[in-house]
Design a protein around this motif. Structure first.
Motif, mmCIF file in Angstrom:
data_model
loop_
_atom_site.group_PDB
_atom_site.id
_atom_site.type_symbol
_atom_site.label_atom_id
_atom_site.label_comp_id
_atom_site.label_asym_id
_atom_site.label_seq_id
_atom_site.Cartn_x
_atom_site.Cartn_y
_atom_site.Cartn_z
ATOM 1 N N GLU A 1 -15.128 -1.388 -2.292
ATOM 2 C CA GLU A 1 -14.829 0.137 -2.329
ATOM 3 C C GLU A 1 -15.669 1.012 -0.976
ATOM 4 O OE1 GLU A 1 -15.649 3.551 -5.335
ATOM 5 O OE2 GLU A 1 -16.470 1.660 -5.818
ATOM 6 N N SER B 1 -5.441 0.706 6.521
ATOM 7 C CA SER B 1 -6.429 1.670 7.148
ATOM 8 C C SER B 1 -5.371 2.744 7.661
ATOM 9 C CB SER B 1 -7.207 1.281 8.142
ATOM 10 O OG SER B 1 -6.811 0.508 9.210
ATOM 11 N N TYR C 1 -19.542 -0.660 2.132
ATOM 12 C CA TYR C 1 -18.769 -0.948 1.063
ATOM 13 C C TYR C 1 -19.601 -1.384 -0.360
ATOM 14 C CZ TYR C 1 -14.806 -0.671 4.120
ATOM 15 O OH TYR C 1 -13.962 -0.576 5.050
ATOM 16 N N GLN D 1 0.916 -1.154 -0.025
ATOM 17 C CA GLN D 1 -0.003 0.060 -0.059
ATOM 18 C C GLN D 1 0.935 1.314 0.036
ATOM 19 O OE1 GLN D 1 -0.413 1.901 2.742
ATOM 20 N NE2 GLN D 1 0.536 0.917 4.363
ATOM 21 N N ALA E 1 -6.187 -5.276 2.536
ATOM 22 C CA ALA E 1 -6.608 -4.098 3.034
ATOM 23 C C ALA E 1 -5.669 -3.042 3.898
ATOM 24 C CB ALA E 1 -8.132 -4.067 3.797
ATOM 25 N N GLN F 1 -11.160 1.006 6.286
ATOM 26 C CA GLN F 1 -10.107 0.211 5.342
ATOM 27 C C GLN F 1 -10.401 0.491 4.204
ATOM 28 O OE1 GLN F 1 -11.054 -3.750 7.044
ATOM 29 N NE2 GLN F 1 -10.905 -2.948 9.104
ATOM 30 N N TYR F 2 -9.267 0.312 3.272
ATOM 31 C CA TYR F 2 -9.272 0.283 1.920
ATOM 32 C C TYR F 2 -8.833 -0.898 1.062
ATOM 33 C CZ TYR F 2 -10.094 5.190 2.730
ATOM 34 O OH TYR F 2 -10.493 6.385 3.065
#
Lengths: 112, 111
Positions: free
Chosen positions: B45, A94, B36, A25, A92, A101-102
């Motif tokens: 996402e 964050s 999401y 990331q 993920a 979270q991404y």
């Protein structure tokens, strides 16, 4: 610019093999995660690292071993792959332990 | 009983409809609530992120949290075919980084 990236995108392998999935990331986040999503779309957390320290370790077989060489990377190594390991694995990140979270694009693992 | 329950659908609506997606939960310690969107063969996402009860609006999306009923909703106004995806709710308590996800609701918006 890809925020959370995973490699490989697809992984097909035979039972008993050992494989690794890499995650990176570039968001400067402190916390990273691995999730497993099964065929029914259920998303379940496996591990979480905060500043390279393991903070969440769900009930996962010890064939799964995460490694965080630095804050920006969290890799997942799987030993002795089994048919039931077939799933999509998402990484993920964050900004902190208590933040949103991404997710990465996922690695589709198929064990034959 | 699962901690987070979400109707899997599928849900099919015509373009322009208002869509309501819902989750119920049993853990009263949940304080942070997220929605999401996940397109086919993509990662989830983040759409909305809310704390405690109340409403939050972002464009065509509105998230509602009713902690007394342990019920959260996501409303999509003027739905578009591009909204067709699986929508996952997620939630967690204040003192832990672990989020619990619903099973996801698959939405199709037909032109």
């Amino acid at each position: 610019d890809t925020a959370v990236s995973q490699t490989p995108k697809y992984l097909v392998t035979q039972m008993g093999n050992d494989k690794s999935i890499k995650c990176e990331q570039n968001l400067g986040h402190d916390t990273m995660y691995w999730y497993k999503q099964d065929s029914k779309k259920f998303l379940k957390i496996m591990f979480s690292y905060n500043n390279k320290e393991l903070i969440i370790n769900e009930t996962v077989p010890n064939r799964f071993s995460p490694k965080s060489p630095d804050k920006a990377h969290l890799n997942l190594h799987i030993n002795s792959l089994e048919l039931g390991d077939s799933a999509v694995y998402f990484c993920a990140s964050s900004p902190g332990r208590l933040s949103e979270q991404y997710f990465g694009p996922g690695t589709r693992l198929t064990v034959t | 009983q699962k901690e987070v329950e979400q109707d899997p659908g599928p849900l099919s609506v015509p373009e322009g409809a208002i869509v309501s997606l819902n989750c119920t939960y049993s853990n009263s310690a949940f304080q942070y609530f997220m929605w999401y969107r996940q397109y086919s063969r993509k990662g989830p996402e983040l759409l909305m992120y809310t704390y405690s009860s109340g409403n939050k609006e972002d464009g065509r999306f509105t998230a509602q949290v009713d902690k007394s009923s342990k019920y959260i909703s996501l409303f999509i106004r003027d739905s578009q075919p591009s909204d067709s995806a699986t929508y996952l709710c997620a939630m967690r308590p204040t003192n832990a980084g672990k989020s619990t996800f619903g099973d996801g609701t698959t939405l199709t918006v037909k032109p």
